[in-house]
Design a protein around this motif. Structure first.
Motif, PDB file in Angstrom:
ATOM      1  N   VAL A 154      14.451  43.639   0.856  1.00  0.00           N
ATOM      2  CA  VAL A 154      15.477  43.883   0.164  1.00  0.00           C
ATOM      3  C   VAL A 154      15.991  45.418   0.607  1.00  0.00           C
ATOM      4  O   VAL A 154      17.244  46.035   1.078  1.00  0.00           O
ATOM      5  CB  VAL A 154      16.739  43.868  -1.061  1.00  0.00           C
ATOM      6  CG1 VAL A 154      18.193  44.868  -1.701  1.00  0.00           C
ATOM      7  CG2 VAL A 154      15.528  42.461  -1.392  1.00  0.00           C
ATOM      8  N   ALA A 155      14.978  46.352   0.082  1.00  0.00           N
ATOM      9  CA  ALA A 155      14.750  47.774   0.475  1.00  0.00           C
ATOM     10  C   ALA A 155      14.899  48.829   1.769  1.00  0.00           C
ATOM     11  O   ALA A 155      15.729  48.911   1.982  1.00  0.00           O
ATOM     12  CB  ALA A 155      14.142  48.640  -0.082  1.00  0.00           C
ATOM     13  N   GLU A 156      14.467  47.339   2.656  1.00  0.00           N
ATOM     14  CA  GLU A 156      13.714  48.078   4.575  1.00  0.00           C
ATOM     15  C   GLU A 156      13.827  46.769   5.375  1.00  0.00           C
ATOM     16  O   GLU A 156      13.399  47.385   6.276  1.00  0.00           O
ATOM     17  CB  GLU A 156      11.810  48.866   4.359  1.00  0.00           C
ATOM     18  CG  GLU A 156      11.866  49.455   2.612  1.00  0.00           C
ATOM     19  CD  GLU A 156      10.331  49.255   2.218  1.00  0.00           C
ATOM     20  OE1 GLU A 156       9.412  49.845   2.919  1.00  0.00           O
ATOM     21  OE2 GLU A 156      10.075  50.174   1.520  1.00  0.00           O
ATOM     22  N   GLY A 157      14.176  45.408   4.833  1.00  0.00           N
ATOM     23  CA  GLY A 157      13.996  44.647   5.939  1.00  0.00           C
ATOM     24  C   GLY A 157      15.465  44.557   6.670  1.00  0.00           C
ATOM     25  O   GLY A 157      16.869  45.760   6.110  1.00  0.00           O
ATOM     26  N   LYS A 158      15.310  44.326   7.482  1.00  0.00           N
ATOM     27  CA  LYS A 158      16.316  44.320   8.765  1.00  0.00           C
ATOM     28  C   LYS A 158      17.548  43.650   8.054  1.00  0.00           C
ATOM     29  O   LYS A 158      17.256  43.056   6.744  1.00  0.00           O
ATOM     30  CB  LYS A 158      16.413  43.256   9.214  1.00  0.00           C
ATOM     31  CG  LYS A 158      15.371  43.332  10.317  1.00  0.00           C
ATOM     32  CD  LYS A 158      14.929  42.554  11.482  1.00  0.00           C
ATOM     33  CE  LYS A 158      14.131  42.640  12.707  1.00  0.00           C
ATOM     34  NZ  LYS A 158      13.760  41.766  13.551  1.00  0.00           N
ATOM     35  N   LEU A 159      18.522  43.739   8.038  1.00  0.00           N
ATOM     36  CA  LEU A 159      19.822  43.499   7.262  1.00  0.00           C
ATOM     37  C   LEU A 159      19.848  41.757   6.926  1.00  0.00           C
ATOM     38  O   LEU A 159      20.171  41.713   5.734  1.00  0.00           O
ATOM     39  CB  LEU A 159      21.199  44.103   7.963  1.00  0.00           C
ATOM     40  CG  LEU A 159      22.683  43.867   7.030  1.00  0.00           C
ATOM     41  CD1 LEU A 159      22.136  44.787   5.329  1.00  0.00           C
ATOM     42  CD2 LEU A 159      23.864  44.059   8.395  1.00  0.00           C
ATOM     43  N   ALA A 160      19.959  41.132   7.477  1.00  0.00           N
ATOM     44  CA  ALA A 160      20.068  39.311   7.506  1.00  0.00           C
ATOM     45  C   ALA A 160      19.285  39.380   6.212  1.00  0.00           C
ATOM     46  O   ALA A 160      19.434  38.333   5.396  1.00  0.00           O
ATOM     47  CB  ALA A 160      19.866  38.847   8.704  1.00  0.00           C
ATOM     48  N   GLU A 161      17.575  39.208   6.993  1.00  0.00           N
ATOM     49  CA  GLU A 161      16.547  39.245   6.273  1.00  0.00           C
ATOM     50  C   GLU A 161      17.140  39.745   4.124  1.00  0.00           C
ATOM     51  O   GLU A 161      16.377  39.177   3.553  1.00  0.00           O
ATOM     52  CB  GLU A 161      15.547  39.579   6.851  1.00  0.00           C
ATOM     53  CG  GLU A 161      14.602  39.280   7.902  1.00  0.00           C
ATOM     54  CD  GLU A 161      13.756  40.245   8.700  1.00  0.00           C
ATOM     55  OE1 GLU A 161      13.609  40.884   7.644  1.00  0.00           O
ATOM     56  OE2 GLU A 161      13.596  39.291   9.183  1.00  0.00           O
ATOM     57  N   ALA A 162      17.342  41.120   4.453  1.00  0.00           N
ATOM     58  CA  ALA A 162      17.324  42.163   2.491  1.00  0.00           C
ATOM     59  C   ALA A 162      18.481  40.772   2.279  1.00  0.00           C
ATOM     60  O   ALA A 162      18.445  40.795   1.034  1.00  0.00           O
ATOM     61  CB  ALA A 162      18.501  43.406   3.056  1.00  0.00           C
ATOM     62  N   LYS A 163      19.701  40.824   2.795  1.00  0.00           N
ATOM     63  CA  LYS A 163      20.773  39.482   2.490  1.00  0.00           C
ATOM     64  C   LYS A 163      20.068  38.060   2.133  1.00  0.00           C
ATOM     65  O   LYS A 163      20.796  37.931   1.258  1.00  0.00           O
ATOM     66  CB  LYS A 163      21.912  39.061   2.953  1.00  0.00           C
ATOM     67  CG  LYS A 163      22.709  40.926   3.714  1.00  0.00           C
ATOM     68  CD  LYS A 163      24.195  40.261   4.539  1.00  0.00           C
ATOM     69  CE  LYS A 163      24.704  41.450   4.861  1.00  0.00           C
ATOM     70  NZ  LYS A 163      26.131  40.977   6.088  1.00  0.00           N
ATOM     71  N   GLU A 164      19.258  37.198   2.827  1.00  0.00           N
ATOM     72  CA  GLU A 164      18.689  37.073   1.832  1.00  0.00           C
ATOM     73  C   GLU A 164      17.929  36.589   1.075  1.00  0.00           C
ATOM     74  O   GLU A 164      17.611  35.454   0.235  1.00  0.00           O
ATOM     75  CB  GLU A 164      18.074  35.967   3.621  1.00  0.00           C
ATOM     76  CG  GLU A 164      18.347  35.749   3.957  1.00  0.00           C
ATOM     77  CD  GLU A 164      17.826  35.242   5.732  1.00  0.00           C
ATOM     78  OE1 GLU A 164      16.738  35.319   6.225  1.00  0.00           O
ATOM     79  OE2 GLU A 164      19.097  34.874   6.536  1.00  0.00           O
ATOM     80  N   ALA A 165      17.268  37.423   0.809  1.00  0.00           N
ATOM     81  CA  ALA A 165      16.091  38.041  -0.008  1.00  0.00           C
ATOM     82  C   ALA A 165      16.869  38.213  -1.303  1.00  0.00           C
ATOM     83  O   ALA A 165      16.705  38.011  -2.641  1.00  0.00           O
ATOM     84  CB  ALA A 165      15.253  39.211  -0.089  1.00  0.00           C
ATOM     85  N   ALA A 166      18.050  38.884  -0.698  1.00  0.00           N
ATOM     86  CA  ALA A 166      19.124  39.215  -2.356  1.00  0.00           C
ATOM     87  C   ALA A 166      19.730  37.833  -2.741  1.00  0.00           C
ATOM     88  O   ALA A 166      19.330  37.740  -3.906  1.00  0.00           O
ATOM     89  CB  ALA A 166      20.486  40.026  -1.628  1.00  0.00           C
ATOM     90  N   ILE A 167      19.881  36.901  -2.110  1.00  0.00           N
ATOM     91  CA  ILE A 167      20.452  35.800  -2.490  1.00  0.00           C
ATOM     92  C   ILE A 167      19.023  34.851  -2.723  1.00  0.00           C
ATOM     93  O   ILE A 167      19.652  34.802  -3.623  1.00  0.00           O
ATOM     94  CB  ILE A 167      21.150  34.616  -1.141  1.00  0.00           C
ATOM     95  CG1 ILE A 167      22.072  35.237  -0.515  1.00  0.00           C
ATOM     96  CG2 ILE A 167      21.128  33.491  -1.678  1.00  0.00           C
ATOM     97  CD1 ILE A 167      22.774  34.638   0.877  1.00  0.00           C
ATOM     98  N   ALA A 168      18.429  34.896  -2.709  1.00  0.00           N
ATOM     99  CA  ALA A 168      16.557  34.505  -3.394  1.00  0.00           C
ATOM    100  C   ALA A 168      16.574  34.981  -4.345  1.00  0.00           C
ATOM    101  O   ALA A 168      16.447  34.306  -5.751  1.00  0.00           O
ATOM    102  CB  ALA A 168      15.594  34.715  -2.543  1.00  0.00           C
ATOM    103  N   LEU A 169      16.915  36.233  -5.019  1.00  0.00           N
ATOM    104  CA  LEU A 169      16.618  37.268  -6.020  1.00  0.00           C
ATOM    105  C   LEU A 169      17.941  36.998  -7.290  1.00  0.00           C
ATOM    106  O   LEU A 169      17.672  37.508  -8.189  1.00  0.00           O
ATOM    107  CB  LEU A 169      16.695  38.288  -5.684  1.00  0.00           C
ATOM    108  CG  LEU A 169      15.176  38.313  -5.084  1.00  0.00           C
ATOM    109  CD1 LEU A 169      15.031  40.046  -4.289  1.00  0.00           C
ATOM    110  CD2 LEU A 169      13.778  38.689  -6.145  1.00  0.00           C
ATOM    111  N   ASP A 170      18.905  35.823  -6.915  1.00  0.00           N
ATOM    112  CA  ASP A 170      19.780  36.232  -7.760  1.00  0.00           C
ATOM    113  C   ASP A 170      19.402  34.522  -8.907  1.00  0.00           C
ATOM    114  O   ASP A 170      20.061  35.033 -10.006  1.00  0.00           O
ATOM    115  CB  ASP A 170      21.451  34.700  -7.343  1.00  0.00           C
ATOM    116  CG  ASP A 170      22.048  35.556  -8.216  1.00  0.00           C
ATOM    117  OD1 ASP A 170      22.893  36.358  -8.090  1.00  0.00           O
ATOM    118  OD2 ASP A 170      22.612  34.072  -8.508  1.00  0.00           O
ATOM    119  N   LEU A 171      18.275  34.354  -8.121  1.00  0.00           N
ATOM    120  CA  LEU A 171      17.291  33.572  -9.451  1.00  0.00           C
ATOM    121  C   LEU A 171      17.214  34.573 -10.951  1.00  0.00           C
ATOM    122  O   LEU A 171      16.783  33.928 -12.029  1.00  0.00           O
ATOM    123  CB  LEU A 171      16.397  33.161  -9.230  1.00  0.00           C
ATOM    124  CG  LEU A 171      15.218  32.238  -9.882  1.00  0.00           C
ATOM    125  CD1 LEU A 171      16.328  30.915  -9.637  1.00  0.00           C
ATOM    126  CD2 LEU A 171      13.681  32.012  -8.587  1.00  0.00           C
TER     127      LEU A 171
END
Length: 316
Positions: free
Chosen positions: A274-291
């Motif tokens: 989320v903090a340092e990854g590529k934009l697409a990866e950061a968005k995907e990680a944020a979706i997963a972290l909604d848990l």
């Protein structure tokens, strides 16, 4: 309650039952509904008896089950009553093996448009749980047969019962099923979860093999089973799979499975994305972290990672 009550009246009466206000009267109504010829009424009453933990109605439930086994397709279409009664008896810890053995072997073919269908696989699965709970001596034999049942719902029920049994003898059964395969991915999913419960260490590598299968749904089921296991050793397996996977949906499933682990190392990995990854990866990680939305401490760390990135394109 008069014997002449119609189905609609019986169901309406069951809806009004209050065991706290008039327990004796309510139990009398339940007893008569369980003895009714109407499968729907008997099923409703069985559910209420189970919910209220009414052990005194066990004999009535067992008698009704046997009654609905006679001319089963006509007296109990779709196995509505038998399934609910078996579940009630299972929850009430009924200990007579014959009833559950009859149920686990029951096949009920009913006419549908274009042919016939078996309406009893759910009943077979519930009776499997009943046999496990009562510690039936030959239960693993019954579960092995059920794991080869023609109906996927019954095979799923078997896999769940094997895991519920917590018996090491179930491990070879589940491994064999996984090795042989199944047309229904949900069956494999239940086998994966059962193996990770019964033999976590020795099952990790086997389940990891399914992450790279051609069938995307099987890959997803394997990943989610690994995530649900919460085993620390599952994290590097899922992380490495995410890195080599190119399918966008599977990459999202990988990150969700990593989040499901609820491990510090896994959480740190997602926060770093989320903090340092590529934009697409950061968005995907944020979706997963909604848990973690309900976890105030972790959610604060997620928000801090987004702030650190300084990108308003990442939002929840």
């Amino acid at each position: 309650m008069a014997k002449s009550l119609k189905l609609e009246e019986t169901l309406a009466l069951l809806d009004r039952i209050d065991l706290d206000l008039a327990p004796e009267e309510a139990i009398a109504h339940l007893k008569q509904a369980i003895g009714s010829k109407h499968a729907i009424a008997a099923a409703r009453a069985a559910k209420l008896a189970s919910k209220a933990n009414l052990h005194g109605l066990i004999p009535d439930l067992a008698t009704a089950f046997e009654r609905f086994m006679l001319n089963a397709a006509a007296t109990d279409p779709n196995c509505i009553a038998k399934k609910q009664i078996a579940e009630a008896l299972y929850r009430l810890e009924y200990s007579q093996e014959d009833l559950f053995l009859n149920g686990i072997g029951h096949v009920q073919m009913e006419s549908v448009w274009g042919g016939k269908v078996d309406t009893a696989p759910g009943l077979r699965g519930i009776c499997a749980l009943g046999l496990v709970r009562m510690n039936y001596s030959e239960v693993m034999v019954e579960l092995a047969d059920l794991l080869a049942d023609p109906e996927p719902e019954a095979r799923i029920g078997s896999a769940r019962a094997i895991a519920y049994a917590e018996n090491p003898q179930g491990v070879p059964l589940l491994r064999l099923k996984v090795k042989v395969g199944d047309k229904d991915p949900q069956v494999l999913s239940e086998c994966f979860m059962g193996l990770l419960q019964l033999a976590p260490t020795q099952s990790l590598d086997l389940i990891a093999e399914f992450l790279d299968r051609p069938e995307a749904q099987v890959c997803e089921m394997a990943a989610l089973a690994l995530g649900e296991s919460r085993l620390p050793a599952a994290f590097p397996i899922l992380r490495d799979w995410w890195r080599r996977t190119r399918n966008a949906e599977l990459r999202q499933s990988a990150l969700l499975a990593i989040a499901m682990l609820r491990q510090d190392e896994a959480l740190a990995f997602l926060l770093a994305l989320v903090a340092e990854g590529k934009l697409a990866e950061a968005k995907e990680a944020a979706i997963a972290l909604d848990l973690y939305r309900q976890d105030r401490h972790v959610w604060q760390r997620i928000c801090e990672a987004i702030e650190q990135r300084g990108d308003d394109k990442i939002q929840f």
